[in-house]
Design a protein around this motif. Structure first.
Motif: not given
Length: 341
Positions: A105, A134, A192, A194-197, A217, A323
């Motif tokens: 992410c 990350v 990516t 893959a977004g965030g967390r 998220v 992701r």
């Protein structure tokens, strides 16, 4: 103080103008430094905390970091956080081809509450994100003021985690909204994708979870102070084979410690008797190595001697910070498919 909408607009502009490429995540340090209601921890505070922690505690923190590196980094094949992204095509003998895309992410925020004081449990949340590759990791204390507990800052210093700040509660939703709207944060945006967390340790408003999830998220929570069982010493167990209770309590000032029995060793794969196990969930058990196997049937984490300042969250994995997408294709996919045998 700026309104939530004004702050969100300000942060969105900051996220969009960051110099860091999208595939490496937003420049969290720059965003936090220029965010109203956010006070980054400076180098002097890190240096003071490092000295105040002392040699013995620093050595214990280094042991925690080393164990987490093996459990999450080296053993998991994630190296030292240098994983970016990749695609792998596999032709299966069952008559189809799969194409797998995995990407870490773009960012992760690890938020602790104002009273947080456990360095090992914070490391156990931060390091999996770093080992997963990350793009940008930030540690925020929400609603805190004054000096951080020295061992907590020293732990982050030893782990190489430099993006650390105090943030006002009203600033966090705007920060999440800005990150959710920034390039690379959404499920379809950025390189990516893959977004965030968001990781929440301690007590936080439920609205924070709701807002994060509204922006797609994923949220991981460790809300309750731990309940740690301290096993009694019996069966001729030498004191040197048992964890040091005083050291264990120093590592977790907020924990509840309960006396638990020294369970008989499980044999032949059979679970040990539960008749003497105290009711209620245990976050961890500290015991002699001879009793560790039996306690694994009743607790997710067992700590032996010399591991009083170690911790891991058994339900948190490096894969959570990535992701993963899979395409299922015919046996004869296009010839230019990457990685096709």
């Amino acid at each position: 103080m700026s309104s939530a909408s004004d702050l969100s607009s300000f942060l969105s502009a900051s996220a969009g103008s960051a110099d860091t490429p999208d595939d490496f995540g937003p420049d969290l340090g720059e965003m936090l430094a220029s965010t109203p209601g956010c006070i980054p921890v400076d180098d002097a505070a890190f240096a003071g905390a490092y000295e105040a922690t002392g040699d013995a505690a620093r050595a214990r923190l280094k042991t925690c970091i080393a164990r987490l590196h093996v459990l999450y980094g080296a053993a998991g094949g994630a190296g030292a956080g240098d994983v970016r992204e990749g695609r792998t095509a596999t032709r299966w003998r069952q008559g189809f081809t799969s194409l797998e895309h995995v990407a870490p992410c773009a960012w992760a925020l690890v938020c602790v509450d104002a009273a947080w004081a456990s360095a090992p449990r914070l490391l156990a949340a931060v390091l999996p994100a770093l080992f997963a590759g990350v793009g940008a990791v930030g540690v925020l204390r929400v609603g805190g003021n004054g000096p951080w507990p020295a061992p907590v800052l020293a732990a982050l210093e030893l782990a190489g985690q430099e993006v650390v700040a105090d943030v006002a509660p009203e600033a966090l939703p705007a920060l999440l909204k800005a990150l959710g709207a920034s390039a690379g944060a959404g499920g379809a945006g950025g390189t990516t994708g893959a977004g965030g967390r968001l990781l929440l340790l301690g007590e936080h408003l439920e609205q924070t979870c709701a807002l994060a999830r509204a922006h797609g998220v994923p949220v991981w929570r460790d809300a309750l102070p731990p309940i740690i069982g301290v096993a009694s010493r019996r069966d001729g167990i030498d004191e040197s084979d048992c964890p040091d209770n005083a050291v264990l309590r120093a590592a977790h000032p907020d924990a509840t410690f309960v006396d638990v029995p020294a369970l008989p060793r499980a044999t032949g794969g059979a679970a040990s008797s539960t008749s003497a196990v105290p009711p209620g969930p245990l976050s961890a058990v500290a015991c002699a190595p001879a009793h560790a196997s039996a306690w694994l049937n009743h607790a997710g984490l067992v700590l032996g001697p010399d591991h009083e300042w170690c911790w891991m969250h058994p339900g948190l994995f490096t894969a959570w910070f990535a992701r993963r997408a899979v395409a299922l294709l015919p046996a004869s996919p296009p010839a230019d498919l990457p990685g096709t045998p």
